[in-house]
Write a protein that holds these residues in place. Structure first.
Motif, PDB file in Angstrom:
ATOM      1  N   ALA A   1       5.212   3.376   6.359  1.00 49.73           N
ATOM      2  CA  ALA A   1       5.045   3.865   6.911  1.00 49.73           C
ATOM      3  C   ALA A   1       4.702   3.273   8.839  1.00 49.73           C
ATOM      4  O   ALA A   1       5.342   4.372   9.344  1.00 49.73           O
ATOM      5  CB  ALA A   1       2.928   4.565   6.901  1.00 49.73           C
ATOM      6  N   ASN A   2       4.814   2.096   8.490  1.00 49.90           N
ATOM      7  CA  ASN A   2       4.463   1.289   9.766  1.00 49.90           C
ATOM      8  C   ASN A   2       5.731   0.036  10.229  1.00 49.90           C
ATOM      9  O   ASN A   2       5.663  -0.730  10.745  1.00 49.90           O
ATOM     10  CB  ASN A   2       3.771   0.490  10.129  1.00 49.90           C
ATOM     11  CG  ASN A   2       2.513   2.426  10.452  1.00 49.90           C
ATOM     12  OD1 ASN A   2       2.142   2.835  11.403  1.00 49.90           O
ATOM     13  ND2 ASN A   2       1.773   2.351   9.362  1.00 49.90           N
TER      14      ASN A   2
ATOM     15  N   VAL B   1       1.497  -5.744  12.951  1.00 50.62           N
ATOM     16  CA  VAL B   1       0.475  -5.596  12.526  1.00 50.62           C
ATOM     17  C   VAL B   1      -0.132  -4.586  13.026  1.00 50.62           C
ATOM     18  O   VAL B   1      -1.594  -4.707  12.749  1.00 50.62           O
ATOM     19  CB  VAL B   1      -0.156  -7.170  13.385  1.00 50.62           C
ATOM     20  CG1 VAL B   1      -1.503  -7.094  12.960  1.00 50.62           C
ATOM     21  CG2 VAL B   1       0.409  -7.636  12.947  1.00 50.62           C
ATOM     22  N   ARG B   2      -0.125  -3.474  14.180  1.00 46.04           N
ATOM     23  CA  ARG B   2      -0.906  -3.135  14.361  1.00 46.04           C
ATOM     24  C   ARG B   2      -0.209  -1.684  14.536  1.00 46.04           C
ATOM     25  O   ARG B   2       1.037  -1.618  15.242  1.00 46.04           O
ATOM     26  CB  ARG B   2      -1.390  -2.745  16.260  1.00 46.04           C
ATOM     27  CG  ARG B   2      -2.651  -4.151  15.922  1.00 46.04           C
ATOM     28  CD  ARG B   2      -2.777  -3.871  17.226  1.00 46.04           C
ATOM     29  NE  ARG B   2      -4.097  -5.163  17.209  1.00 46.04           N
ATOM     30  CZ  ARG B   2      -5.317  -5.284  17.253  1.00 46.04           C
ATOM     31  NH1 ARG B   2      -6.271  -4.178  16.588  1.00 46.04           N
ATOM     32  NH2 ARG B   2      -6.137  -5.781  17.124  1.00 46.04           N
ATOM     33  N   ASP B   3      -1.029  -0.262  14.084  1.00 49.09           N
ATOM     34  CA  ASP B   3      -0.080   0.596  13.856  1.00 49.09           C
ATOM     35  C   ASP B   3      -0.152   1.270  15.226  1.00 49.09           C
ATOM     36  O   ASP B   3      -0.434   0.632  17.189  1.00 49.09           O
ATOM     37  CB  ASP B   3       0.205   1.693  13.511  1.00 49.09           C
ATOM     38  CG  ASP B   3      -2.150   2.661  13.490  1.00 49.09           C
ATOM     39  OD1 ASP B   3      -2.052   2.103  14.666  1.00 49.09           O
ATOM     40  OD2 ASP B   3      -2.498   3.256  12.561  1.00 49.09           O
ATOM     41  N   ALA B   4       0.462   2.606  16.186  1.00 44.33           N
ATOM     42  CA  ALA B   4       0.987   3.324  17.041  1.00 44.33           C
ATOM     43  C   ALA B   4      -0.432   3.167  17.948  1.00 44.33           C
ATOM     44  O   ALA B   4      -0.128   3.490  19.259  1.00 44.33           O
ATOM     45  CB  ALA B   4       1.894   4.311  17.573  1.00 44.33           C
TER      46      ALA B   4
ATOM     47  N   ALA C   1      -6.338  -0.602   8.199  1.00 42.85           N
ATOM     48  CA  ALA C   1      -5.716   0.380   7.679  1.00 42.85           C
ATOM     49  C   ALA C   1      -5.510   0.875   6.417  1.00 42.85           C
ATOM     50  O   ALA C   1      -6.474   1.835   5.271  1.00 42.85           O
ATOM     51  CB  ALA C   1      -4.339   0.669   8.491  1.00 42.85           C
ATOM     52  N   ALA C   2      -5.266  -0.464   5.521  1.00 44.50           N
ATOM     53  CA  ALA C   2      -5.159  -0.800   4.620  1.00 44.50           C
ATOM     54  C   ALA C   2      -6.639  -0.227   3.820  1.00 44.50           C
ATOM     55  O   ALA C   2      -6.712   0.051   2.120  1.00 44.50           O
ATOM     56  CB  ALA C   2      -4.623  -1.947   3.714  1.00 44.50           C
ATOM     57  N   MET C   3      -7.826  -1.145   3.785  1.00 47.39           N
ATOM     58  CA  MET C   3      -9.101  -0.899   3.802  1.00 47.39           C
ATOM     59  C   MET C   3     -10.210  -0.056   3.733  1.00 47.39           C
ATOM     60  O   MET C   3     -10.592   0.624   3.160  1.00 47.39           O
ATOM     61  CB  MET C   3     -10.143  -2.169   4.671  1.00 47.39           C
ATOM     62  CG  MET C   3     -10.014  -3.401   4.361  1.00 47.39           C
ATOM     63  SD  MET C   3     -10.902  -4.807   5.603  1.00 47.39           S
ATOM     64  CE  MET C   3     -10.262  -6.073   6.109  1.00 47.39           C
ATOM     65  N   ARG C   4      -8.983   1.377   4.913  1.00 46.53           N
ATOM     66  CA  ARG C   4      -9.636   2.360   5.083  1.00 46.53           C
ATOM     67  C   ARG C   4      -9.026   3.500   4.153  1.00 46.53           C
ATOM     68  O   ARG C   4     -10.276   4.294   3.092  1.00 46.53           O
ATOM     69  CB  ARG C   4      -9.311   2.760   6.558  1.00 46.53           C
ATOM     70  CG  ARG C   4     -10.211   4.563   6.062  1.00 46.53           C
ATOM     71  CD  ARG C   4      -9.455   4.872   7.593  1.00 46.53           C
ATOM     72  NE  ARG C   4      -8.090   4.171   8.777  1.00 46.53           N
ATOM     73  CZ  ARG C   4      -6.669   5.356   8.190  1.00 46.53           C
ATOM     74  NH1 ARG C   4      -7.098   5.551   7.396  1.00 46.53           N
ATOM     75  NH2 ARG C   4      -6.000   4.598   8.864  1.00 46.53           N
ATOM     76  N   ARG C   5      -7.684   3.367   3.331  1.00 44.03           N
ATOM     77  CA  ARG C   5      -6.851   3.319   1.973  1.00 44.03           C
ATOM     78  C   ARG C   5      -7.833   3.271   1.399  1.00 44.03           C
ATOM     79  O   ARG C   5      -8.014   4.061   0.102  1.00 44.03           O
ATOM     80  CB  ARG C   5      -5.422   4.021   2.085  1.00 44.03           C
ATOM     81  CG  ARG C   5      -4.750   4.037   3.397  1.00 44.03           C
ATOM     82  CD  ARG C   5      -3.364   3.956   3.598  1.00 44.03           C
ATOM     83  NE  ARG C   5      -2.963   4.355   4.565  1.00 44.03           N
ATOM     84  CZ  ARG C   5      -1.514   5.186   3.877  1.00 44.03           C
ATOM     85  NH1 ARG C   5      -1.947   6.147   3.685  1.00 44.03           N
ATOM     86  NH2 ARG C   5      -1.175   5.984   5.379  1.00 44.03           N
TER      87      ARG C   5
ATOM     88  N   GLY D   1      -2.517 -10.998  14.903  1.00 41.81           N
ATOM     89  CA  GLY D   1      -3.180  -9.923  14.800  1.00 41.81           C
ATOM     90  C   GLY D   1      -4.637  -9.596  15.421  1.00 41.81           C
ATOM     91  O   GLY D   1      -4.589  -8.428  16.434  1.00 41.81           O
ATOM     92  N   PHE D   2      -4.875 -10.508  15.265  1.00 40.66           N
ATOM     93  CA  PHE D   2      -6.251 -10.870  15.513  1.00 40.66           C
ATOM     94  C   PHE D   2      -6.804 -12.119  14.834  1.00 40.66           C
ATOM     95  O   PHE D   2      -6.253 -12.934  15.050  1.00 40.66           O
ATOM     96  CB  PHE D   2      -7.683 -10.120  14.967  1.00 40.66           C
ATOM     97  CG  PHE D   2      -8.084 -10.166  13.815  1.00 40.66           C
ATOM     98  CD1 PHE D   2      -9.130 -10.537  13.092  1.00 40.66           C
ATOM     99  CD2 PHE D   2      -6.763  -9.698  12.749  1.00 40.66           C
ATOM    100  CE1 PHE D   2      -9.425 -10.468  12.109  1.00 40.66           C
ATOM    101  CE2 PHE D   2      -7.186  -9.882  11.533  1.00 40.66           C
ATOM    102  CZ  PHE D   2      -8.680 -10.765  11.045  1.00 40.66           C
ATOM    103  N   THR D   3      -7.884 -12.624  15.831  1.00 39.35           N
ATOM    104  CA  THR D   3      -8.220 -13.854  15.516  1.00 39.35           C
ATOM    105  C   THR D   3     -10.086 -13.551  14.929  1.00 39.35           C
ATOM    106  O   THR D   3     -10.931 -12.851  15.805  1.00 39.35           O
ATOM    107  CB  THR D   3      -8.275 -14.756  17.176  1.00 39.35           C
ATOM    108  OG1 THR D   3      -7.176 -15.085  18.053  1.00 39.35           O
ATOM    109  CG2 THR D   3      -9.575 -16.563  16.644  1.00 39.35           C
TER     110      THR D   3
END
Length: 193
Positions: A71-72, A76-79, A87-91, A144-146
Protein backbone atom coordinates in the motif's frame (compact mmCIF):
# COMPACT_ATOMS: atom_id res chain seq x y z
CA UNK A 1 7.56 -40.87 4.23
CA UNK A 2 7.43 -39.62 7.80
CA UNK A 3 6.79 -35.86 8.24
CA UNK A 4 9.59 -33.57 9.43
CA UNK A 5 9.25 -31.43 12.55
CA UNK A 6 8.53 -28.41 10.33
CA UNK A 7 5.78 -30.28 8.47
CA UNK A 8 4.28 -31.38 11.79
CA UNK A 9 4.24 -27.78 13.05
CA UNK A 10 2.60 -26.53 9.83
CA UNK A 11 -0.05 -29.26 10.10
CA UNK A 12 -0.71 -28.31 13.74
CA UNK A 13 -1.07 -24.66 12.71
CA UNK A 14 -3.64 -25.71 10.10
CA UNK A 15 -5.57 -27.65 12.74
CA UNK A 16 -5.60 -24.68 15.10
CA UNK A 17 -6.53 -22.31 12.29
CA UNK A 18 -9.46 -24.56 11.37
CA UNK A 19 -10.60 -24.69 14.99
CA UNK A 20 -9.76 -28.38 15.43
CA UNK A 21 -8.65 -29.39 18.93
CA UNK A 22 -5.02 -30.47 18.92
CA UNK A 23 -5.42 -33.93 20.41
CA UNK A 24 -2.01 -35.60 20.05
CA UNK A 25 -3.40 -39.12 19.56
CA UNK A 26 -5.72 -38.08 16.73
CA UNK A 27 -3.18 -35.65 15.29
CA UNK A 28 -0.39 -38.26 15.19
CA UNK A 29 -2.72 -40.80 13.60
CA UNK A 30 -3.75 -38.23 10.97
CA UNK A 31 -0.06 -37.73 10.14
CA UNK A 32 0.54 -41.47 10.00
CA UNK A 33 3.03 -41.48 12.87
CA UNK A 34 2.98 -42.75 16.44
CA UNK A 35 2.57 -40.43 19.41
CA UNK A 36 6.10 -41.28 20.52
CA UNK A 37 7.44 -40.16 17.12
CA UNK A 38 5.39 -36.98 17.43
CA UNK A 39 6.85 -36.29 20.88
CA UNK A 40 10.41 -37.02 19.72
CA UNK A 41 10.09 -34.60 16.82
CA UNK A 42 8.23 -31.68 18.39
CA UNK A 43 7.87 -32.29 22.14
CA UNK A 44 4.72 -32.50 24.18
CA UNK A 45 1.31 -31.05 23.29
CA UNK A 46 2.09 -27.59 24.68
CA UNK A 47 5.44 -27.52 22.86
CA UNK A 48 3.67 -28.38 19.62
CA UNK A 49 0.93 -25.85 20.28
CA UNK A 50 3.55 -23.17 21.00
CA UNK A 51 5.45 -23.90 17.78
CA UNK A 52 2.21 -23.88 15.79
CA UNK A 53 1.03 -20.62 17.36
CA UNK A 54 4.41 -19.00 16.71
CA UNK A 55 4.27 -20.23 13.09
CA UNK A 56 0.85 -18.58 12.77
CA UNK A 57 2.04 -15.37 14.46
CA UNK A 58 5.12 -15.14 12.26
CA UNK A 59 3.09 -15.56 9.08
CA UNK A 60 0.54 -13.03 10.34
CA UNK A 61 3.25 -10.44 11.07
CA UNK A 62 4.82 -11.06 7.65
CA UNK A 63 1.43 -10.52 5.99
CA UNK A 64 0.91 -7.29 7.97
CA UNK A 65 4.28 -5.86 6.90
CA UNK A 66 3.70 -7.00 3.31
CA UNK A 67 0.32 -5.20 3.29
CA UNK A 68 2.05 -1.97 4.32
CA UNK A 69 4.69 -2.34 1.62
CA UNK A 70 2.05 -3.03 -1.05
CA UNK A 71 0.00 0.00 0.00
CA UNK A 72 2.79 2.46 0.87
CA UNK A 73 6.10 1.22 -0.46
CA UNK A 74 9.12 1.85 1.77
CA UNK A 75 7.91 5.04 3.45
CA UNK A 76 8.01 5.10 7.24
CA UNK A 77 4.74 7.03 7.62
CA UNK A 78 1.61 6.88 5.50
CA UNK A 79 -0.29 9.92 4.25
CA UNK A 80 -2.21 10.12 7.54
CA UNK A 81 1.06 10.09 9.52
CA UNK A 82 0.78 6.58 10.96
CA UNK A 83 4.12 4.85 11.53
CA UNK A 84 4.80 1.70 9.52
CA UNK A 85 5.45 -0.34 12.68
CA UNK A 86 2.19 0.79 14.30
CA UNK A 87 0.18 -0.02 11.17
CA UNK A 88 1.76 -3.48 10.98
CA UNK A 89 1.06 -4.09 14.67
CA UNK A 90 -2.55 -2.98 14.25
CA UNK A 91 -3.07 -5.33 11.29
CA UNK A 92 -1.33 -8.13 13.18
CA UNK A 93 -3.61 -7.81 16.22
CA UNK A 94 -6.71 -7.53 14.06
CA UNK A 95 -5.79 -10.66 12.09
CA UNK A 96 -5.13 -12.63 15.26
CA UNK A 97 -8.35 -11.45 16.88
CA UNK A 98 -10.28 -12.30 13.72
CA UNK A 99 -8.89 -15.82 13.33
CA UNK A 100 -11.85 -18.03 14.26
CA UNK A 101 -9.71 -21.11 14.93
CA UNK A 102 -7.47 -19.15 17.25
CA UNK A 103 -10.48 -17.68 19.05
CA UNK A 104 -11.94 -21.16 19.43
CA UNK A 105 -8.70 -22.34 21.06
CA UNK A 106 -8.84 -19.39 23.49
CA UNK A 107 -12.52 -20.05 24.24
CA UNK A 108 -12.24 -23.83 24.67
CA UNK A 109 -8.84 -24.08 26.36
CA UNK A 110 -8.22 -20.67 27.93
CA UNK A 111 -5.79 -21.78 30.65
CA UNK A 112 -3.55 -23.80 28.33
CA UNK A 113 -3.74 -21.27 25.49
CA UNK A 114 -2.86 -18.29 27.69
CA UNK A 115 -0.04 -20.23 29.36
CA UNK A 116 1.44 -21.21 25.99
CA UNK A 117 1.00 -17.74 24.48
CA UNK A 118 2.30 -15.66 27.37
CA UNK A 119 5.03 -17.80 28.95
CA UNK A 120 8.10 -15.53 29.02
CA UNK A 121 10.32 -18.60 28.56
CA UNK A 122 7.99 -20.33 26.10
CA UNK A 123 7.94 -20.72 22.37
CA UNK A 124 5.66 -17.80 21.49
CA UNK A 125 6.12 -14.65 23.57
CA UNK A 126 9.94 -14.31 23.32
CA UNK A 127 9.75 -14.67 19.54
CA UNK A 128 6.85 -12.23 19.26
CA UNK A 129 8.87 -9.72 21.29
CA UNK A 130 11.91 -10.21 19.06
CA UNK A 131 9.73 -9.70 15.97
CA UNK A 132 8.41 -6.46 17.46
CA UNK A 133 11.97 -5.27 18.19
CA UNK A 134 12.85 -5.90 14.52
CA UNK A 135 9.73 -4.06 13.37
CA UNK A 136 10.50 -1.07 15.59
CA UNK A 137 14.20 -1.07 14.64
CA UNK A 138 13.36 -0.71 10.93
CA UNK A 139 11.42 2.47 11.64
CA UNK A 140 14.08 3.84 14.01
CA UNK A 141 16.82 3.12 11.44
CA UNK A 142 14.76 4.84 8.73
CA UNK A 143 14.40 7.93 10.90
CA UNK A 144 10.73 7.42 11.57
CA UNK A 145 10.95 8.01 15.30
CA UNK A 146 13.27 8.06 18.27
CA UNK A 147 12.10 5.80 21.10
CA UNK A 148 12.04 7.14 24.65
CA UNK A 149 13.28 3.77 26.00
CA UNK A 150 15.24 0.83 24.60
CA UNK A 151 13.60 -1.14 21.81
CA UNK A 152 13.58 -4.21 24.04
CA UNK A 153 11.70 -2.35 26.80
CA UNK A 154 9.32 -0.81 24.28
CA UNK A 155 8.70 -4.19 22.66
CA UNK A 156 8.02 -5.75 26.07
CA UNK A 157 5.44 -3.07 26.86
CA UNK A 158 3.84 -3.34 23.41
CA UNK A 159 3.53 -7.12 23.50
CA UNK A 160 2.26 -7.30 27.08
CA UNK A 161 -0.26 -4.50 26.48
CA UNK A 162 -1.34 -6.15 23.23
CA UNK A 163 -1.83 -9.45 25.07
CA UNK A 164 -3.88 -7.70 27.76
CA UNK A 165 -6.27 -6.41 25.12
CA UNK A 166 -6.30 -9.48 22.85
CA UNK A 167 -7.03 -11.85 25.72
CA UNK A 168 -9.05 -9.48 27.92
CA UNK A 169 -12.16 -11.63 27.57
CA UNK A 170 -10.34 -14.52 29.25
CA UNK A 171 -8.09 -12.61 31.63
CA UNK A 172 -10.40 -9.83 32.78
CA UNK A 173 -13.91 -10.75 31.65
CA UNK A 174 -14.15 -7.83 29.23
CA UNK A 175 -14.46 -7.69 25.47
CA UNK A 176 -11.23 -7.10 23.52
CA UNK A 177 -10.95 -3.46 22.43
CA UNK A 178 -8.40 -3.33 19.63
CA UNK A 179 -9.01 0.37 18.92
CA UNK A 180 -8.08 1.24 22.50
CA UNK A 181 -5.02 -0.98 22.22
CA UNK A 182 -3.92 0.81 19.05
CA UNK A 183 -4.36 4.23 20.65
CA UNK A 184 -2.37 3.24 23.75
CA UNK A 185 0.36 1.56 21.72
CA UNK A 186 0.75 4.63 19.50
CA UNK A 187 1.13 6.76 22.64
CA UNK A 188 3.81 4.38 23.93
CA UNK A 189 5.76 4.29 20.68
CA UNK A 190 5.56 8.00 19.93
CA UNK A 191 6.20 9.12 23.53
CA UNK A 192 8.81 11.78 24.06
CA UNK A 193 11.32 11.35 26.85
Amino acid sequence: MSPTAEEIVRAAARWIGQGTRLDTRTFAADLGISRSTLFRRVGNREDLMGEALWYMADRTMAAATRAWREANGDVVRDAAGELRCLAAMRRYRAAIAGNQGFRRLIDEEPTVAIRVLTDPHGRVQPRVMAAHVDLLRRDVDAGGFTPAVSLESLSYAIVRLGEAFLYSDVQAGRAPDLDAASTLLAALVEAKS
